[in-house]
Write an enzyme that holds these catalytic residues in place. Structure first.
Site, PDB file in Angstrom:
ATOM      1  N   CYS A  68       0.831  -1.185   0.000  1.00 41.67           N
ATOM      2  CA  CYS A  68       0.000   0.000   0.000  1.00 41.67           C
ATOM      3  C   CYS A  68       0.877   1.251   0.000  1.00 41.67           C
ATOM      4  CB  CYS A  68      -0.935   0.087   1.201  1.00 41.67           C
ATOM      5  SG  CYS A  68      -2.047  -1.303   1.347  1.00 41.67           S
ATOM      6  N   ARG A  73       4.190  -0.213  -4.813  1.00 43.43           N
ATOM      7  CA  ARG A  73       3.914  -0.687  -3.456  1.00 43.43           C
ATOM      8  C   ARG A  73       2.649  -1.537  -3.379  1.00 43.43           C
ATOM      9  NH1 ARG A  73       6.741   1.889   0.487  1.00 43.43           N
ATOM     10  NH2 ARG A  73       5.204   1.276   2.024  1.00 43.43           N
ATOM     11  N   TRP A  87      -2.436  -2.930  -1.629  1.00 43.54           N
ATOM     12  CA  TRP A  87      -2.004  -4.321  -1.722  1.00 43.54           C
ATOM     13  C   TRP A  87      -2.782  -5.039  -0.624  1.00 43.54           C
ATOM     14  CZ3 TRP A  87       0.449  -7.965   1.411  1.00 43.54           C
ATOM     15  CH2 TRP A  87       1.010  -9.067   0.748  1.00 43.54           C
ATOM     16  N   ASN A 108      -1.755   2.532   5.662  1.00 44.07           N
ATOM     17  CA  ASN A 108      -0.864   1.442   5.270  1.00 44.07           C
ATOM     18  C   ASN A 108      -0.402   0.766   6.546  1.00 44.07           C
ATOM     19  OD1 ASN A 108       1.099  -0.216   4.078  1.00 44.07           O
ATOM     20  ND2 ASN A 108       2.667   1.351   4.317  1.00 44.07           N
ATOM     21  N   GLY A 109      -0.506  -0.569   6.580  1.00 42.03           N
ATOM     22  CA  GLY A 109      -0.109  -1.304   7.786  1.00 42.03           C
ATOM     23  C   GLY A 109      -1.202  -2.293   8.145  1.00 42.03           C
ATOM     24  N   GLU A 115      17.855 -17.753  -6.412  1.00 40.73           N
ATOM     25  CA  GLU A 115      17.449 -16.435  -6.887  1.00 40.73           C
ATOM     26  C   GLU A 115      16.921 -16.512  -8.325  1.00 40.73           C
ATOM     27  OE1 GLU A 115      16.674 -13.786  -5.643  1.00 40.73           O
ATOM     28  OE2 GLU A 115      16.827 -12.283  -7.208  1.00 40.73           O
ATOM     29  N   LYS A 163      13.228 -15.350  -9.449  1.00 35.05           N
ATOM     30  CA  LYS A 163      12.980 -14.364 -10.515  1.00 35.05           C
ATOM     31  C   LYS A 163      12.010 -14.944 -11.544  1.00 35.05           C
ATOM     32  CE  LYS A 163      13.960 -11.421  -9.105  1.00 35.05           C
ATOM     33  NZ  LYS A 163      14.642 -11.169  -7.879  1.00 35.05           N
ATOM     34  N   GLU A 201       8.370 -15.350 -10.055  1.00 33.51           N
ATOM     35  CA  GLU A 201       7.611 -14.157  -9.679  1.00 33.51           C
ATOM     36  C   GLU A 201       7.188 -13.317 -10.879  1.00 33.51           C
ATOM     37  OE1 GLU A 201       9.490 -11.110  -7.249  1.00 33.51           O
ATOM     38  OE2 GLU A 201      11.439 -11.611  -8.081  1.00 33.51           O
ATOM     39  N   HIS A 232      17.566 -37.024  -3.982  1.00 29.81           N
ATOM     40  CA  HIS A 232      16.934 -37.346  -2.696  1.00 29.81           C
ATOM     41  C   HIS A 232      15.442 -37.025  -2.706  1.00 29.81           C
ATOM     42  CE1 HIS A 232      20.784 -38.330  -0.963  1.00 29.81           C
ATOM     43  NE2 HIS A 232      21.281 -37.189  -1.453  1.00 29.81           N
ATOM     44  N   LYS A 240       6.488  -4.095  -3.894  1.00 33.72           N
ATOM     45  CA  LYS A 240       7.923  -3.858  -3.800  1.00 33.72           C
ATOM     46  C   LYS A 240       8.416  -3.907  -2.364  1.00 33.72           C
ATOM     47  CE  LYS A 240      11.930  -2.773  -5.480  1.00 33.72           C
ATOM     48  NZ  LYS A 240      12.624  -3.913  -6.102  1.00 33.72           N
TER      49      LYS A 240
HETATM   50  O1  M6R Z   1      13.343  -4.581   0.628  1.00 32.27           O
HETATM   51  P1  M6R Z   1      13.827  -5.944   1.017  1.00 32.27           P
HETATM   52  O2  M6R Z   1      15.140  -6.293   0.407  1.00 32.27           O
HETATM   53  O3  M6R Z   1      13.851  -6.152   2.501  1.00 32.27           O
HETATM   54  O4  M6R Z   1      12.743  -6.932   0.443  1.00 32.27           O
HETATM   55  C1  M6R Z   1      12.772  -8.299   0.723  1.00 32.27           C
HETATM   56  C2  M6R Z   1      11.949  -9.070  -0.277  1.00 32.27           C
HETATM   57  O5  M6R Z   1      10.609  -8.709  -0.199  1.00 32.27           O
HETATM   58  C3  M6R Z   1      12.445  -8.800  -1.711  1.00 32.27           C
HETATM   59  O6  M6R Z   1      13.803  -9.101  -1.808  1.00 32.27           O
HETATM   60  C4  M6R Z   1      11.661  -9.657  -2.721  1.00 32.27           C
HETATM   61  O7  M6R Z   1      11.888 -11.009  -2.497  1.00 32.27           O
HETATM   62  C5  M6R Z   1      12.088  -9.254  -4.114  1.00 32.27           C
HETATM   63  N1  M6R Z   1      11.474  -8.017  -4.496  1.00 32.27           N
HETATM   64  C6  M6R Z   1      11.778 -10.294  -5.139  1.00 32.27           C
HETATM   65  O8  M6R Z   1      12.306  -9.945  -6.376  1.00 32.27           O
END
Ligand code: M6R
Length: 593
Positions: free
Chosen positions: A2, A27, A71, A97-98, A466, A470, A473, A489, A588
Site C-alpha cells: 500500500c 507498493r 495491496w 498502510n499497515g 534467486e 525471478k 515471480e 533425494h 515492492k
Molecule cells: O526490501 P527488502 O530487500 O527487505 O525486500 C525483501 C523481499 O521482499 C524482496 O527481496 C523480494 O523477495 C524481491 N522483491 C523479489 O524480487
C-alpha cells in the site's frame, strides 16, 4: 504494501494525488482511490490501476486531498475495500498502510455503538474510531483514537471543515515533502520528487499536523523537531529511460551500480576497503533478510567464511522472529533493499533486545532499518522500481564482497588479487548485457514450459534459488531450485522431458560433481541449459544448450551468473505477456508481517 499520499496547498489536489499515486504503484496496485475536500469530501475509488481510476474521475476542485494504492491484506481487492475509507457522517476520510491488529475488537465495539461498516478491511475502523472521539478538534480525536489502536500504521486523515491533514506513523514508513506554501505526504520519496526534494522522515510514534505552510510533529514527549533531508536523486533516476520495463532498465544499470557501490568504499588507487563502520567486537555473524536479500545473505555466508574465516549463519527474518535463537557476541546484519520490510525490522529489533550489535545493509537513505540498526552500510543502487529485485541484489553482493574483504584473513597478495578482480566486474557484467540477444532466445524457450528446475553447487546454489525466484515471480512458471547433489533425494521424481533444468556449471571445485549431476539429469531426459565459463570446452557434450559467461575468479561467479538468470526470467515473462514490473499479488516493499 500500500502507498498513501496527501496534499495540502494552493493547487488543485487531484492531479497531484494521481501523479504521486502513480509513483507509488510499485507498493501495491490491486485497487486505488482518492478523497478531495471541496465543499464536501468527494471519494472516488475502484479496483485496478491509477490509470483506470483517472479515466473515470470527474474534475474535482479542492486544495486538500489524500490517496491510496492498495495491496490487499484484509479483504479481497474490491471497490468497497479500496481506500480512502470514510466515517458514517462522510466528514472524516482516512488512508492507511499497515495492519491494525486489534481491528476486530474495535469494529465490534464501534458496531455496537451504531457505526456501520462498508468494507472487510482493518483500516476502516480508523475513520469510525476518530469519529467516535471527534468533538470539533481533529488533532485531539486522532490522538485519542491512536491510543486504542494496536498494530502498524502510517495514515493520513482528511476532515471536512479542517484546513489541515493529520498524519501518524508506527512501524510503517511515512515522509513529509516540504514545499513552498504547500506540503505533501507519502509512504515513500518517489511520490514526492515531482514536487520537492526536501523531505522529513517521521519516526514511530509521531503524529503530525500539516497545513499549507506549517509542519508540526509530536511524539509522546511533546512537540519534536525532525531534520529536513535533501534527496540526492531525481525522478529521472527512476524513469524507464527508453527501456520497455523498469526491470530491464535496472538490469542494464548493473555495471554502473557495481562501480558506484565499489567507488563509495574502495580506494581508487590503493587496494584498501573502508566501510566507515565503527569496529565491533564479535565472535560470529548472523545475516538476516527476506526474499532476494536472503539469497544475497546466503552468498554472503560463503564469502565471509572463505575470505574472513568467520562463522556465519543466515536466517529468514520472519523465521528468526519466532525462533529461540541463542546469540552470543554475534554481529547481526540485516540486508534489505527497501529498509522497510516489516519482518526484517522486527528481526533487527529482536537482535538488539538480545544485546547484539546490528548493521543494516540497505539501498534507501533514511529508511526505518537505518534508524533501528546501530550502523548502516548503504549500497548505491539508486531507486529500484521494478518489483523484482535485480540491481539491488547485485549491489548487495558487492557490499558483501567489500564486507568480507574488510575483514579478510588471508595473505596480502591474495587479498589484493581479489580486489583487482572485483574492479573488473562491471566490464564482465557489460559483456553479458552485450550478449543479451543470445540469452533472450533461451528465455523465450523457457516460456513454453510450465515447470523448471535450477541447480547449482556451492556459492552458486543461492544464485539458483534467486534464478528460480525471478522466474516464478515475473513469468509465473513454477520453478524450484536445489543444490545439484540433492535432486536424487526426492525431486528427481519430477524430472521429465517437459521439465527443463538450468544448471550452473561454475568453473570451481564443484565442477566435476556438477557434471555427474548433469549426466544423471540427462538420463531422465530433461532438457538441460548450462551456464558455463567461456573457456569450458567439455560442457557441450553433456547438455542441450550452453550459455557462455565471461571467466571470473570463482568467488565472483554469483554476480555473473545472476545477471544471466535475470535476463532469462525477463525474456520468459516478456514472451508470456506478463506484467513484468508489477507481478500479480506482489509489492515492492513488504511492510506487513
Ligand atoms: O526490501 P527488502 O530487500 O527487505 O525486500 C525483501 C523481499 O521482499 C524482496 O527481496 C523480494 O523477495 C524481491 N522483491 C523479489 O524480487
Amino acid at each position: 504494501m500500500c502507498g498513501i499520499v496527501g496534499y495540502i496547498g494552493g493547487r488543485d489536489a487531484q492531479p497531484i494525488l494521481l501523479q504521486s499515486l502513480r509513483r507509488l504503484e510499485y507498493r501495491g496496485y490491486d485497487s486505488c482511490g482518492i478523497a478531495v475536500l471541496a465543499s464536501t469530501i468527494k471519494v472516488h475509488k475502484d479496483v485496478g490501476r491509477v490509470e483506470q481510476l483517472e479515466k473515470a474521475l470527474p474534475k474535482n476542485k479542492g486544495k486538500l486531498g489524500i490517496g491510496h494504492t492498495r495491496w490487499a491484506t484484509h479483504g479481497k481487492p474490491s471497490k468497497s475495500n479500496a481506500h480512502p475509507h470514510i466515517d458514517c457522517s462522510g466528514k472524516i476520510a482516512v488512508v492507511h498502510n499497515g495492519v491494525i491488529d486489534n481491528f476486530q475488537q474495535l469494529r465490534d465495539k464501534l458496531t455496537q455503538e451504531g457505526h456501520r461498516f462498508r468494507s472487510d478491511t482493518d483500516s476502516e475502523v480508523m475513520p469510525h474510531l476518530i469519529e467516535s472521539y471527534y468533538q470539533g478538534d481533529l488533532e485531539q480525536a486522532v490522538r485519542r483514537a491512536l491510543v486504542d489502536v494496536h498494530g502498524s500504521y502510517s495514515l493520513i486523515v482528511l476532515a471536512a471543515n479542517h484546513k489541515e491533514l493529520l498524519v501518524a506513523r508506527n512501524e510503517s514508513p511515512l515522509v513529509v515533502g516540504v514545499g513552498d506554501g504547500e506540503n505533501f505526504v507519502a509512504s515513500d520519496v518517489p511520490a514526492l520528487l515531482d514536487y520537492t526534494d526536501r523531505v522529513i522522515y517521521l519516526e514511530d510514534g509521531d503524529v503530525g499536523v500539516i497545513t499549507d505552510d506549517e509542519i508540526r510533529l509530536f511524539n509522546q514527549a511533546g512537540e519534536v523537531r525532525r531534520e529536513t533531508n535533501v534527496i540526492p536523486w531525481t525522478m529521472e533516476d527512476a524513469q524507464k529511460g527508453g527501456y520497455d520495463h523498469f526491470m530491464l532498465k535496472e538490469i542494464h544499470e548493473q555495471p554502473r551500480v557495481i562501480r558506484d557501490t565499489l567507488g563509495g568504499y574502495l580506494s581508487a588507487i590503493e587496494p584498501e576497503v573502508d566501510l566507515g563502520l565503527e569496529s565491533t567486537e564479535f565472535e560470529d555473524i548472523l545475516l538476516l533478510a527476506c526474499g532476494t536479500s536472503y539469497h544475497a545473505g546466503l552468498v554472503g555466508r560463503y564469502l565471509l567464511e572463505k575470505v574472513a574465516r568467520i562463522p556465519v549463519r543466515v536466517e529468514i527474518a520472519s523465521e528468526f522472529n519466532h525462533s529461540n535463537a541463542v546469540l552470543g557476541e554475534t554481529w547481526v546484519i540485516g540486508i534489505t533493499q527497501s529498509g522497510e520490510t516489516a519482518d526484517l525490522l522486527g528481526a533487527i529489533k529482536k537482535a538488539k533486545q538480545m544485546g547484539c550489535k546490528t548493521l543494516a545493509i540497505t539501498n534507501c537513505v533514511g529508511s526505518s532499518a537505518t534508524r533501528i540498526a546501530d550502523q548502516t552500510f548503504y549500497i548505491r543502487a539508486q531507486p529500484e522500481i521494478g518489483v523484482a529485485a535485480t540491481k539491488s541484489f547485485i549491489a548487495q553482493l558487492i557490499a558483501l564482497y567489500l564486507l568480507a574483504l574488510s575483514q579478510a584473513k588471508m595473505d596480502i597478495r591474495s587479498r589484493e588479487g581479489l580486489i583487482r578482480e572485483l574492479r573488473l566486474l562491471p566490464d564482465k557484467v557489460q559483456l553479458i548485457l552485450d550478449g543479451e540477444d543470445g540469452i533472450s532466445k533461451y528465455g523465450k524457450y523457457l516460456s513454453t514450459y510450465d515447470n523448471a528446475f535450477f541447480v547449482a553447487r556451492g556459492i552458486n546454489f543461492p544464485v539458483a534459488l534467486e534464478g528460480a525466484l525471478k522466474l516464478k515471480e515475473i513469468s509465473y512458471i513454477h520453478a524450484e531450485a536445489y543444490p545439484a547433489g540433492e535432486l536424487k533425494h526426492g525431486p528427481f521424481a519430477l524430472l521429465t522431458p517437459d521439465t527443463p533444468v538450468i544448471a550452473i556449471a561454475a568453473g570451481d571445485d564443484t565442477y566435476e560433481a556438477m557434471l555427474t549431476n548433469i549426466k544423471e539429469i540427462k538420463a531422465r531426459e530433461s532438457p538441460v541449459i548450462a551456464l558455463a565459463d567461456e573457456a569450458d570446452e567439455d560442457i557441450d557434450k553433456f547438455v542441450d544448450y550452453v550459455i557462455r559467461v565471461p571467466s571470473v575468479a570463482p568467488i565472483f561467479s554469483p554476480v555473473i551468473n545472476s545477471v544471466v538468470l535475470q535476463l532469462l526470467a525477463y525474456y520468459a515473462a516478456k514472451e508470456r505477456g506478463c506484467s513484468i514490473d508489477m507481478p500479480r499479488n506482489l509489492a515492492k516493499s513488504v511492510t506487513v508481517k
